[in-house]
Design a protein around this motif. Structure first.
Motif, PDB file in Angstrom:
ATOM      1  N   ARG A  56       0.853  -1.187   0.000  1.00  0.00           N
ATOM      2  CA  ARG A  56       0.000   0.000   0.000  1.00  0.00           C
ATOM      3  C   ARG A  56       0.889   1.237   0.000  1.00  0.00           C
ATOM      4  NH1 ARG A  56      -4.913  -1.402   4.133  1.00  0.00           N
ATOM      5  NH2 ARG A  56      -3.643  -0.112   5.482  1.00  0.00           N
ATOM      6  N   THR A  57       0.407   2.307  -0.618  1.00  0.00           N
ATOM      7  CA  THR A  57       1.224   3.506  -0.753  1.00  0.00           C
ATOM      8  C   THR A  57       0.822   4.628   0.198  1.00  0.00           C
ATOM      9  OG1 THR A  57      -0.210   4.325  -2.512  1.00  0.00           O
ATOM     10  CG2 THR A  57       1.704   3.041  -3.188  1.00  0.00           C
ATOM     11  N   VAL A  58      -0.369   4.568   0.767  1.00  0.00           N
ATOM     12  CA  VAL A  58      -0.829   5.644   1.636  1.00  0.00           C
ATOM     13  C   VAL A  58      -0.717   5.237   3.105  1.00  0.00           C
ATOM     14  CG1 VAL A  58      -2.776   7.145   2.229  1.00  0.00           C
ATOM     15  CG2 VAL A  58      -2.354   6.538  -0.157  1.00  0.00           C
ATOM     16  N   GLU A  59      -1.197   4.078   3.428  1.00  0.00           N
ATOM     17  CA  GLU A  59      -1.123   3.530   4.784  1.00  0.00           C
ATOM     18  C   GLU A  59      -0.284   2.256   4.737  1.00  0.00           C
ATOM     19  OE1 GLU A  59      -2.448   4.792   7.590  1.00  0.00           O
ATOM     20  OE2 GLU A  59      -3.357   6.480   6.524  1.00  0.00           O
ATOM     21  N   PRO A  60       0.468   1.933   5.785  1.00  0.00           N
ATOM     22  CA  PRO A  60       1.251   0.692   5.789  1.00  0.00           C
ATOM     23  C   PRO A  60       0.346  -0.527   5.605  1.00  0.00           C
ATOM     24  CG  PRO A  60       1.861   2.102   7.640  1.00  0.00           C
ATOM     25  CD  PRO A  60       0.638   2.702   7.012  1.00  0.00           C
ATOM     26  N   ASP A  65      -5.004  -8.107  -5.357  1.00  0.00           N
ATOM     27  CA  ASP A  65      -5.905  -7.893  -6.496  1.00  0.00           C
ATOM     28  C   ASP A  65      -6.449  -9.230  -6.972  1.00  0.00           C
ATOM     29  OD1 ASP A  65      -6.244  -5.155  -7.456  1.00  0.00           O
ATOM     30  OD2 ASP A  65      -4.072  -5.145  -7.760  1.00  0.00           O
ATOM     31  N   TYR A  66      -7.759  -9.270  -7.200  1.00  0.00           N
ATOM     32  CA  TYR A  66      -8.433 -10.440  -7.762  1.00  0.00           C
ATOM     33  C   TYR A  66      -9.272  -9.996  -8.943  1.00  0.00           C
ATOM     34  CZ  TYR A  66      -7.393 -13.199  -3.551  1.00  0.00           C
ATOM     35  OH  TYR A  66      -6.768 -13.883  -2.546  1.00  0.00           O
ATOM     36  N   TYR A  77     -11.547  -6.808  -8.037  1.00  0.00           N
ATOM     37  CA  TYR A  77     -11.910  -6.849  -6.622  1.00  0.00           C
ATOM     38  C   TYR A  77     -10.615  -6.852  -5.830  1.00  0.00           C
ATOM     39  CZ  TYR A  77     -14.685  -8.066  -2.501  1.00  0.00           C
ATOM     40  OH  TYR A  77     -15.326  -8.046  -1.283  1.00  0.00           O
ATOM     41  N   SER A  78     -10.547  -6.059  -4.791  1.00  0.00           N
ATOM     42  CA  SER A  78      -9.333  -6.000  -3.978  1.00  0.00           C
ATOM     43  C   SER A  78      -9.646  -6.256  -2.514  1.00  0.00           C
ATOM     44  CB  SER A  78      -8.638  -4.645  -4.132  1.00  0.00           C
ATOM     45  OG  SER A  78      -9.487  -3.599  -3.697  1.00  0.00           O
ATOM     46  N   VAL A  79      -8.663  -6.844  -1.856  1.00  0.00           N
ATOM     47  CA  VAL A  79      -8.725  -7.061  -0.413  1.00  0.00           C
ATOM     48  C   VAL A  79      -7.462  -6.423   0.152  1.00  0.00           C
ATOM     49  CG1 VAL A  79      -8.854  -8.748   1.444  1.00  0.00           C
ATOM     50  CG2 VAL A  79      -9.974  -9.234  -0.745  1.00  0.00           C
ATOM     51  N   SER A  80      -7.643  -5.471   1.058  1.00  0.00           N
ATOM     52  CA  SER A  80      -6.537  -4.689   1.585  1.00  0.00           C
ATOM     53  C   SER A  80      -6.269  -5.066   3.041  1.00  0.00           C
ATOM     54  CB  SER A  80      -6.893  -3.203   1.463  1.00  0.00           C
ATOM     55  OG  SER A  80      -5.788  -2.403   1.772  1.00  0.00           O
ATOM     56  N   PHE A  81      -4.994  -5.126   3.387  1.00  0.00           N
ATOM     57  CA  PHE A  81      -4.561  -5.550   4.721  1.00  0.00           C
ATOM     58  C   PHE A  81      -3.773  -4.434   5.410  1.00  0.00           C
ATOM     59  CE2 PHE A  81      -4.836  -9.167   1.919  1.00  0.00           C
ATOM     60  CZ  PHE A  81      -5.529 -10.106   2.666  1.00  0.00           C
ATOM     61  N   ASP A  82      -4.029  -4.262   6.684  1.00  0.00           N
ATOM     62  CA  ASP A  82      -3.296  -3.254   7.454  1.00  0.00           C
ATOM     63  C   ASP A  82      -1.877  -3.737   7.740  1.00  0.00           C
ATOM     64  OD1 ASP A  82      -3.472  -5.088   9.602  1.00  0.00           O
ATOM     65  OD2 ASP A  82      -5.112  -4.002  10.561  1.00  0.00           O
ATOM     66  N   MET A  93     -12.792  -2.672  -6.817  1.00  0.00           N
ATOM     67  CA  MET A  93     -11.822  -1.825  -7.512  1.00  0.00           C
ATOM     68  C   MET A  93     -10.464  -2.474  -7.355  1.00  0.00           C
ATOM     69  SD  MET A  93     -11.384   1.404  -4.811  1.00  0.00           S
ATOM     70  CE  MET A  93     -13.079   1.883  -4.818  1.00  0.00           C
ATOM     71  N   THR A  94      -9.515  -2.043  -8.159  1.00  0.00           N
ATOM     72  CA  THR A  94      -8.159  -2.569  -8.040  1.00  0.00           C
ATOM     73  C   THR A  94      -7.460  -1.934  -6.834  1.00  0.00           C
ATOM     74  OG1 THR A  94      -7.168  -0.845  -9.411  1.00  0.00           O
ATOM     75  CG2 THR A  94      -7.994  -2.829 -10.564  1.00  0.00           C
ATOM     76  N   CYS A  95      -6.353  -2.521  -6.460  1.00  0.00           N
ATOM     77  CA  CYS A  95      -5.551  -1.945  -5.376  1.00  0.00           C
ATOM     78  C   CYS A  95      -5.057  -0.550  -5.753  1.00  0.00           C
ATOM     79  CB  CYS A  95      -4.376  -2.861  -5.048  1.00  0.00           C
ATOM     80  SG  CYS A  95      -4.860  -4.441  -4.301  1.00  0.00           S
ATOM     81  N   ALA A  96      -4.701  -0.354  -7.019  1.00  0.00           N
ATOM     82  CA  ALA A  96      -4.248   0.968  -7.471  1.00  0.00           C
ATOM     83  C   ALA A  96      -5.368   1.999  -7.344  1.00  0.00           C
ATOM     84  CB  ALA A  96      -3.752   0.885  -8.909  1.00  0.00           C
ATOM     85  N   GLU A  97      -6.594   1.607  -7.693  1.00  0.00           N
ATOM     86  CA  GLU A  97      -7.730   2.524  -7.557  1.00  0.00           C
ATOM     87  C   GLU A  97      -7.978   2.852  -6.086  1.00  0.00           C
ATOM     88  OE1 GLU A  97     -10.469   1.307 -11.398  1.00  0.00           O
ATOM     89  OE2 GLU A  97     -10.501   0.009  -9.643  1.00  0.00           O
ATOM     90  N   TRP A  98      -7.907   1.851  -5.211  1.00  0.00           N
ATOM     91  CA  TRP A  98      -8.094   2.059  -3.781  1.00  0.00           C
ATOM     92  C   TRP A  98      -7.027   3.010  -3.239  1.00  0.00           C
ATOM     93  CZ3 TRP A  98     -10.785   2.884   0.122  1.00  0.00           C
ATOM     94  CH2 TRP A  98     -10.370   2.654   1.427  1.00  0.00           C
ATOM     95  N   SER A  99      -5.807   2.859  -3.709  1.00  0.00           N
ATOM     96  CA  SER A  99      -4.726   3.743  -3.278  1.00  0.00           C
ATOM     97  C   SER A  99      -5.015   5.189  -3.683  1.00  0.00           C
ATOM     98  CB  SER A  99      -3.404   3.272  -3.880  1.00  0.00           C
ATOM     99  OG  SER A  99      -2.351   4.109  -3.478  1.00  0.00           O
ATOM    100  N   ARG A 100      -5.518   5.381  -4.908  1.00  0.00           N
ATOM    101  CA  ARG A 100      -5.859   6.737  -5.362  1.00  0.00           C
ATOM    102  C   ARG A 100      -6.977   7.332  -4.507  1.00  0.00           C
ATOM    103  NH1 ARG A 100      -4.686   4.473 -10.362  1.00  0.00           N
ATOM    104  NH2 ARG A 100      -6.854   3.983 -10.859  1.00  0.00           N
ATOM    105  N   VAL A 101      -7.979   6.535  -4.155  1.00  0.00           N
ATOM    106  CA  VAL A 101      -9.072   7.010  -3.304  1.00  0.00           C
ATOM    107  C   VAL A 101      -8.522   7.450  -1.953  1.00  0.00           C
ATOM    108  CG1 VAL A 101     -11.135   6.283  -2.020  1.00  0.00           C
ATOM    109  CG2 VAL A 101     -10.896   5.679  -4.435  1.00  0.00           C
TER     110      VAL A 101
END
Length: 119
Positions: A56-60, A65-66, A77-82, A93-101
């Motif tokens: 991740r680029t904004v938060e650790p 991506d699926y 579809y993306s699943v993001s982990f802290d 959305m993709t991980c890249a799209e989530w990062s932009r959001v």
């Protein structure tokens, strides 16, 4: 509620379209079974190996991506982990799209006057 979180919620609400995808893909294992707090191993047991894994680029943390397939249609579809490796977000959305959001939400944050920074 803290201001960056409010801004993030506003940006997510503005992205729209998720209701349609959630109805079409709601029975897909990743959508139906993955929940906040699950580990990467648990997610992979449900959804298999992701197409890609990115930091991740904004938060650790990291993001999987699926590509969901239903009746010949495909949907990212993306699943993001802290930083602890636990699910903290999933989305159509993709991980890249989530990062932009996330980045836009941080830049928009009223606590920073809309100029970014503040963390």
């Amino acid at each position: 509620m803290n201001k960056p979180l409010c801004a993030l919620i506003a940006v997510l609400a503005a992205t729209g379209g998720c209701n349609t995808e959630s109805q079409i893909y709601r029975d897909q294992p990743l959508v139906a079974k993955v929940e906040a707090g699950m580990t990467k191993d648990q997610v992979e047991q449900i959804g298999g190996k992701p197409l890609s894994i990115t930091d991740r680029t904004v938060e650790p943390g990291t993001c999987f991506d699926y590509k969901l397939t239903q009746a010949g249609n495909q949907q990212p579809y993306s699943v993001s982990f802290d930083g602890r490796g636990q699910v903290d977000h999933k989305a159509f959305m993709t991980c890249a799209e989530w990062s932009r959001v996330q980045r836009k939400a941080r830049e928009y944050s009223p606590s920073t006057g809309g100029m970014g920074g503040g963390y």
